[in-house]
Write a protein that holds these residues in place. Structure first.
Motif, PDB file in Angstrom:
ATOM      1  N   GLN A 120      36.628  34.170 -13.777  1.00 12.45           N
ATOM      2  CA  GLN A 120      35.655  33.445 -13.138  1.00 12.45           C
ATOM      3  C   GLN A 120      34.143  33.904 -13.412  1.00 12.45           C
ATOM      4  N   THR A 121      33.381  33.317 -14.307  1.00 14.67           N
ATOM      5  CA  THR A 121      31.986  33.627 -14.578  1.00 14.67           C
ATOM      6  C   THR A 121      31.210  32.433 -14.344  1.00 14.67           C
ATOM      7  N   VAL A 122      29.910  32.519 -14.465  1.00 15.58           N
ATOM      8  CA  VAL A 122      29.046  31.142 -14.351  1.00 15.58           C
ATOM      9  C   VAL A 122      27.664  31.516 -15.353  1.00 15.58           C
ATOM     10  N   LEU A 123      27.603  30.545 -16.248  1.00 16.17           N
ATOM     11  CA  LEU A 123      26.394  30.537 -16.982  1.00 16.17           C
ATOM     12  C   LEU A 123      25.243  29.852 -16.499  1.00 16.17           C
ATOM     13  N   SER A 124      24.074  30.055 -16.925  1.00 15.78           N
ATOM     14  CA  SER A 124      22.856  29.162 -16.488  1.00 15.78           C
ATOM     15  C   SER A 124      21.993  29.114 -17.521  1.00 15.78           C
ATOM     16  N   GLY A 125      21.279  28.019 -17.471  1.00 17.91           N
ATOM     17  CA  GLY A 125      20.175  27.690 -18.659  1.00 17.91           C
ATOM     18  C   GLY A 125      19.875  26.147 -18.676  1.00 17.91           C
ATOM     19  N   PRO A 126      18.960  26.127 -19.603  1.00 21.40           N
ATOM     20  CA  PRO A 126      18.651  24.438 -20.018  1.00 21.40           C
ATOM     21  C   PRO A 126      19.959  23.540 -19.985  1.00 21.40           C
ATOM     22  N   SER A 127      19.804  22.516 -19.540  1.00 20.03           N
ATOM     23  CA  SER A 127      20.692  21.517 -19.652  1.00 20.03           C
ATOM     24  C   SER A 127      21.387  21.417 -20.968  1.00 20.03           C
ATOM     25  N   ALA A 128      20.576  21.064 -21.927  1.00 20.20           N
ATOM     26  CA  ALA A 128      20.926  20.843 -23.376  1.00 20.20           C
ATOM     27  C   ALA A 128      21.652  21.835 -23.792  1.00 20.20           C
ATOM     28  N   GLU A 129      21.272  23.076 -23.625  1.00 22.16           N
ATOM     29  CA  GLU A 129      21.972  24.292 -24.050  1.00 22.16           C
ATOM     30  C   GLU A 129      23.322  24.652 -23.257  1.00 22.16           C
ATOM     31  N   LEU A 130      23.412  24.295 -22.044  1.00 16.56           N
ATOM     32  CA  LEU A 130      24.828  24.399 -21.357  1.00 16.56           C
ATOM     33  C   LEU A 130      25.574  23.393 -22.028  1.00 16.56           C
ATOM     34  N   ALA A 131      25.306  22.228 -22.313  1.00 11.04           N
ATOM     35  CA  ALA A 131      26.358  21.036 -22.959  1.00 11.04           C
ATOM     36  C   ALA A 131      26.830  21.640 -24.417  1.00 11.04           C
ATOM     37  N   THR A 132      25.957  22.655 -24.951  1.00 12.27           N
ATOM     38  CA  THR A 132      26.372  23.258 -26.418  1.00 12.27           C
ATOM     39  C   THR A 132      27.506  24.202 -25.818  1.00 12.27           C
ATOM     40  N   ALA A 133      27.360  24.817 -24.882  1.00 11.25           N
ATOM     41  CA  ALA A 133      27.999  26.070 -24.412  1.00 11.25           C
ATOM     42  C   ALA A 133      29.381  25.609 -24.288  1.00 11.25           C
ATOM     43  N   ARG A 134      29.328  24.204 -23.123  1.00 11.46           N
ATOM     44  CA  ARG A 134      30.387  23.604 -22.631  1.00 11.46           C
ATOM     45  C   ARG A 134      31.358  23.093 -23.966  1.00 11.46           C
ATOM     46  N   ALA A 135      30.711  22.597 -24.718  1.00 12.53           N
ATOM     47  CA  ALA A 135      31.453  22.226 -26.020  1.00 12.53           C
ATOM     48  C   ALA A 135      32.149  23.077 -26.851  1.00 12.53           C
ATOM     49  N   VAL A 136      31.482  24.245 -27.062  1.00 12.56           N
ATOM     50  CA  VAL A 136      32.214  25.451 -27.963  1.00 12.56           C
ATOM     51  C   VAL A 136      33.122  26.152 -26.740  1.00 12.56           C
ATOM     52  N   ALA A 137      33.023  26.144 -25.689  1.00 13.54           N
ATOM     53  CA  ALA A 137      33.990  26.869 -24.710  1.00 13.54           C
ATOM     54  C   ALA A 137      35.165  25.885 -24.503  1.00 13.54           C
ATOM     55  N   GLU A 138      35.238  24.730 -24.486  1.00  5.46           N
ATOM     56  CA  GLU A 138      36.234  23.943 -24.539  1.00  5.46           C
ATOM     57  C   GLU A 138      37.117  23.947 -25.838  1.00  5.46           C
ATOM     58  N   ALA A 139      36.448  23.944 -27.023  1.00  4.15           N
ATOM     59  CA  ALA A 139      36.719  24.020 -28.377  1.00  4.15           C
ATOM     60  C   ALA A 139      37.777  25.246 -28.678  1.00  4.15           C
ATOM     61  N   ILE A 140      37.224  26.482 -27.697  1.00  2.00           N
ATOM     62  CA  ILE A 140      38.126  27.668 -28.001  1.00  2.00           C
ATOM     63  C   ILE A 140      38.980  27.957 -26.589  1.00  2.00           C
ATOM     64  N   GLY A 141      39.126  26.795 -25.790  1.00  5.31           N
ATOM     65  CA  GLY A 141      40.371  26.919 -24.807  1.00  5.31           C
ATOM     66  C   GLY A 141      39.652  27.566 -23.514  1.00  5.31           C
ATOM     67  N   ILE A 142      38.577  27.605 -23.228  1.00  3.40           N
ATOM     68  CA  ILE A 142      38.101  28.047 -21.770  1.00  3.40           C
ATOM     69  C   ILE A 142      37.795  26.837 -21.035  1.00  3.40           C
ATOM     70  N   GLY A 143      38.429  26.957 -19.949  1.00  2.00           N
ATOM     71  CA  GLY A 143      38.073  25.995 -18.927  1.00  2.00           C
ATOM     72  C   GLY A 143      36.714  25.739 -18.362  1.00  2.00           C
ATOM     73  N   VAL A 144      35.977  25.016 -18.274  1.00  2.00           N
ATOM     74  CA  VAL A 144      34.742  24.886 -17.652  1.00  2.00           C
ATOM     75  C   VAL A 144      34.472  23.617 -16.699  1.00  2.00           C
ATOM     76  N   SER A 145      33.621  23.802 -15.967  1.00  3.81           N
ATOM     77  CA  SER A 145      33.121  22.777 -14.766  1.00  3.81           C
ATOM     78  C   SER A 145      31.715  22.937 -14.441  1.00  3.81           C
TER      79      SER A 145
END
Length: 417
Positions: A174-199
């Motif tokens: 369990q970790t948490v990222l922070s940053g601009p919403s647009a960049e987090l949206a990219t991080a979310r998409a990549v994380a989901e693509a490689i099988g990392i659960g996000v919320s």
């Protein structure tokens, strides 16, 4: 006699709000609760003309989402006030912890509990924090990942987005990222693509990120005006990675908190290696308690307010006098309020999924956002039916149709059959 020897007091941070916590004690006029919140009200009234108690102890206490949207300052003061109160209530039982640890925002309450600041000055610091964030903080948000620190750092290196940061290392998964919403949206998409659960985390800012350095400097300037006192109880900071010292410049260090990461997992590991085995969460909910239990099954971790006062998610309405059941005539069960049902479901799902309660928002998609597959959804819904004593669903019912907590809450409150 102090029975808190070798006990670590944990002060939760953002999201540690449960509607109705301490409301019954407030209504009864419990001295400790009144003393703390009267002090907070006095500070807040002087600054804004409003009070915190009128919001958080209202007959229908606002949900976390409502507090974030309509009462963000009162929310922070409520979290702070509940933690300070929990520490004082435990002290009345003769079990004050001999080491305090604050998680992110929780360090302000920990420093007050340690004697470094007064309750009034702590409340003022919370208010100052909100003011500088509104004035200086860049747009941002936070994203929880169901993976450890190493994998999060690998994800960040793959993304190559300088605005993103590893903000919190809570647990092995369990970790948490922070940053601009647009960049987090990219991080979310990549994380989901490689099988990392996000919320998404319910947070108005991207905390623990270099983007908040200007806000931190402004906050340090304001905090420098408050007097400090020697520590009566040591405080270990998961941000500094060490205990505070009496000669520390607390104003500067608290300002750094806005931009430096929270290394909570490393802190717990270090404390465990020191021989610490007893932990108590001083605040609403049990998010930190669960992190301790998950990391160290042999450790003792408890939630103070469960022992002092079992807080209802919202104050229960007065029910009509029950009719005595006659033979063959069951007494109907009273309906529970929607806020109460949602809060209990959030706790149920958080425990099963090992997510912080605050990421389990009403509109979070169980599979798309939280990574809960159809089999797990069915399992969790079965537990919910048992918790609320609901009958088995009708033939043809599909649990996956209830794909958000809002829909599950509506299902429970309607008593669906």
């Amino acid at each position: 006699m102090n029975l808190g020897q070798n006990e670590v007091g944990l002060f939760p941070g953002q999201g540690a709000y449960r509607p109705g916590t301490l409301a019954e004690s407030w209504e009864r006029g419990e001295e400790t609760v009144r003393e703390v919140f009267d002090t907070i009200d006095e500070v807040y009234r002087f600054r804004t003309g409003r009070t915190v108690s009128s919001v958080v102890f209202a007959p229908e206490a606002p949900s976390l989402a409502e507090m974030l949207e309509r009462h963000p300052d009162e929310l922070q003061l409520a979290i702070y006030g509940v933690s300070v109160t929990a520490h004082r209530l435990r002290a009345t039982q003769g079990t004050s912890p001999d080491l305090l640890v604050g998680h992110s925002f929780g360090e302000i309450a920990a420093l007050v509990a340690s004697g470094a600041y007064s309750v009034a000055d702590g409340a003022s610091i919370v208010c100052d924090r909100g003011d500088v964030l509104r004035s200086f903080a860049a747009e941002g948000a936070m994203l929880a990942l169901r993976c450890g620190k190493a994998r999060s750092e690998l994800l960040l290196s793959l993304l190559g987005r300088p605005g993103l940061a590893l903000a919190v290392d809570n647990a092995a998964e369990q970790t948490v990222l922070s940053g601009p919403s647009a960049e987090l949206a990219t991080a979310r998409a990549v994380a989901e693509a490689i099988g990392i659960g996000v919320s998404e985390v319910s947070s108005p800012y991207g905390f623990h990120n270099d983007a908040l350095v200007p806000a931190g400097r402004a906050l340090a300037g304001k905090i420098a005006e408050y007097k400090t006192a020697p520590f009566t109880t040591p405080v270990h900071s998961p941000i500094l990675g060490r205990r505070y010292r009496d000669d520390d410049d607390l104003a500067t260090l608290l300002g750094l908190h806005l931009s430096h990461p929270v290394l909570f997992r490393e802190t717990l590991l270090g404390l465990y290696h020191e021989g610490r085995r007893y932990f108590v969460e001083l605040g609403a909910g049990d998010t930190l308690t669960k992190l301790v239990r998950a990391a160290f099954p042999l450790a003792s971790a408890v939630t103070t307010l469960v022992n002092i006062e079992q807080p209802a998610p919202v104050p229960r309405p007065r029910l009509p006098i029950p009719v005595t059941a006659q033979a063959g005539m069951p007494v109907p069960k009273p309906r529970q309020g929607r806020h109460e049902v949602l809060s209990r479901l959030q706790e149920l799902y958080a425990e099963a999924l090992e997510y912080p309660v605050e990421v389990l928002t009403e509109d979070a998609a169980l599979e798309a956002d939280l990574g809960v597959d159809s089999m797990r959804q069915t399992e969790l819904l079965t537990k919910a039916r048992m918790l609320f004593d609901l009958p088995a669903p009708a033939p043809g019912f599909r649990s996956t149709d209830l794909d958000t907590l809002a829909k599950v809450t509506d299902y429970v409150t309607s008593g669906s059959r």
